[in-house]
Design an enzyme around this catalytic site. Structure first.
Site, mmCIF file in Angstrom:
data_model
loop_
_atom_site.group_PDB
_atom_site.id
_atom_site.type_symbol
_atom_site.label_atom_id
_atom_site.label_comp_id
_atom_site.label_asym_id
_atom_site.label_seq_id
_atom_site.Cartn_x
_atom_site.Cartn_y
_atom_site.Cartn_z
ATOM 1 N N VAL A 115 6.853 -4.032 -5.165
ATOM 2 C CA VAL A 115 6.652 -3.419 -3.849
ATOM 3 C C VAL A 115 6.078 -4.424 -2.861
ATOM 4 O O VAL A 115 6.506 -4.505 -1.707
ATOM 5 C CB VAL A 115 5.723 -2.184 -3.966
ATOM 6 C CG1 VAL A 115 5.247 -1.726 -2.589
ATOM 7 C CG2 VAL A 115 6.446 -1.045 -4.684
ATOM 8 N N GLU A 116 5.120 -5.215 -3.317
ATOM 9 C CA GLU A 116 4.422 -6.117 -2.409
ATOM 10 C C GLU A 116 5.292 -7.288 -1.940
ATOM 11 O O GLU A 116 5.314 -7.599 -0.748
ATOM 12 C CB GLU A 116 3.158 -6.657 -3.084
ATOM 13 C CG GLU A 116 2.074 -5.619 -3.300
ATOM 14 C CD GLU A 116 1.463 -5.128 -1.999
ATOM 15 O OE1 GLU A 116 1.620 -5.814 -0.959
ATOM 16 O OE2 GLU A 116 0.837 -4.066 -2.026
ATOM 17 N N THR A 117 5.980 -7.946 -2.868
ATOM 18 C CA THR A 117 6.673 -9.193 -2.494
ATOM 19 C C THR A 117 8.053 -9.338 -3.127
ATOM 20 O O THR A 117 8.595 -10.439 -3.156
ATOM 21 C CB THR A 117 5.842 -10.422 -2.894
ATOM 22 O OG1 THR A 117 5.621 -10.414 -4.313
ATOM 23 C CG2 THR A 117 4.520 -10.457 -2.160
ATOM 24 N N TYR A 305 2.409 4.909 -0.611
ATOM 25 C CA TYR A 305 2.427 3.671 -1.381
ATOM 26 C C TYR A 305 2.227 3.963 -2.862
ATOM 27 O O TYR A 305 2.983 3.464 -3.714
ATOM 28 C CB TYR A 305 1.329 2.743 -0.868
ATOM 29 C CG TYR A 305 1.208 1.443 -1.639
ATOM 30 C CD1 TYR A 305 1.933 0.323 -1.249
ATOM 31 C CD2 TYR A 305 0.376 1.335 -2.750
ATOM 32 C CE1 TYR A 305 1.834 -0.872 -1.958
ATOM 33 C CE2 TYR A 305 0.273 0.163 -3.463
ATOM 34 C CZ TYR A 305 1.001 -0.948 -3.062
ATOM 35 O OH TYR A 305 0.897 -2.117 -3.765
#
Length: 324
Positions: A115-117, A305
């Site tokens: 999800v982040e990168t 999230y």
């Protein structure tokens, strides 16, 4: 509150040279007192640039403007799921060790990084120095918070011998595979490969250990559940507060009394986070988050999230199992 400032004033303030910027000099003085070289700090601030785009981006975070089905579509793609499974296969030993040490399942750690990168592919296009200097000295509400992040960033860069101007991240100054803000980097990053460096920018091994450590420190329950499906009325009960990102404050008994039934039998005294998710057809669905759901919101204070991480982790694990 809008973050825009008059163009003329912005142009005048677009530098952070300590000799001409009183608050920058104050921060330099504080960091010198903590042992950082003044010449290095001055040179670094002389290379920092103001960014109006960073301030504008702070106003448009997806967690504040999208419904669940819109937010979900960003992350629940076949490619992200397939690449998550590939990430697990590539780093199987490291993920197994992280689960053994910290109790956090491989698919959850992988989903966070996914999800982040996108598993390290997209670590951010903003120079961290520019983002944090802009937010520290120009954000109308959270300047003090970002001033602390800027100080932490400079400490990390100096301690690790990294050129501050070469580091890129998000518009909010989050960095590396797991997108830790600098104070989280200081507090939770671990040297998981024992090479003497906590490197979250280029080292997926350290990133995996650090994400698992972050969750463990925030109370992740080993072998615990993240959420349960539930059913309920077409209109949400007014007696419950939904989609909270605080520690579970109601019990399953409270939820059942309000008319929402978990699909599996749960202890009436189990603390729960009532969740109400909107879908494209206008319908709503209910879920009950357990404590581990709350722990995910410590990473990003958004129920959207946390639910995206939970669903992505499930899909990745299914993909791994299907591949044998």
């Amino acid at each position: 509150m809008a973050c825009s400032i008059p163009a003329v004033w912005a142009e005048e303030q677009a530098h952070f040279d300590p000799q001409h910027h009183e608050r920058t000099q104050q921060l330099v003085d504080e960091l010198v007192a903590e042992g950082l070289p003044e010449a290095w700090l001055t040179e670094t601030f002389n290379q920092a640039n103001y960014s109006q785009g960073v301030l504008d981006a702070m106003e448009g975070a997806a967690e504040r403007r999208l419904s669940w089905h819109e937010y979900r579509e960003i992350f629940m793609t076949d490619q992200r799921i397939e690449e998550g499974a590939a990430f697990i296969q590539e780093h199987a030993d490291t993920l197994a060790r992280a689960e053994e040490v910290y109790g956090v399942p491989r698919e959850v750690v992988t989903a966070i990084i996914g999800v982040e990168t996108y598993y390290g592919r997209h670590k951010g296009r903003h120079r961290v120095l520019d983002s944090l200097a802009t937010l520290a000295f120009h954000h109308p509400v959270r300047g003090d918070f970002f001033r602390g992040e800027l100080a932490a960033f400079l400490q990390i860069a100096h301690e690790q011998g990294v050129e501050p101007t070469a580091l890129y991240g998000s518009y909010a100054g989050a960095m590396g595979y797991p997108q830790f803000i600098p104070t989280s980097y200081q507090a939770y990053a671990v040297d998981f490969d024992d090479d003497g460096i906590r490197d979250l920018w280029e080292n997926p091994v350290d990133a995996i250990g650090s994400v698992a450590n972050y969750f463990a420190v925030h109370g992740w329950q080993r072998d615990g559940t993240i959420y349960h499906e539930a059913s309920g009325p077409t209109s949400p009960p007014e007696t419950l507060s939904f989609n909270q990102t605080r520690s579970p404050a109601v019990t399953v008994a409270d939820v059942v009394e309000a008319g929402i039934e978990p699909e599996v039998a749960l202890e009436p005294t189990l603390p729960a986070v009532p969740l109400m998710l909107e879908f494209a057809d206008g319908s709503i669905r209910y879920r009950l988050g357990e404590y581990n759901f709350y722990v995910i919101t410590r990473y990003n204070h958004s129920h959207l999230y946390a639910m995206a991480v939970a669903e992505l982790s499930e899909a990745i694990e299914r993909q791994v199992e299907d591949q044998g």
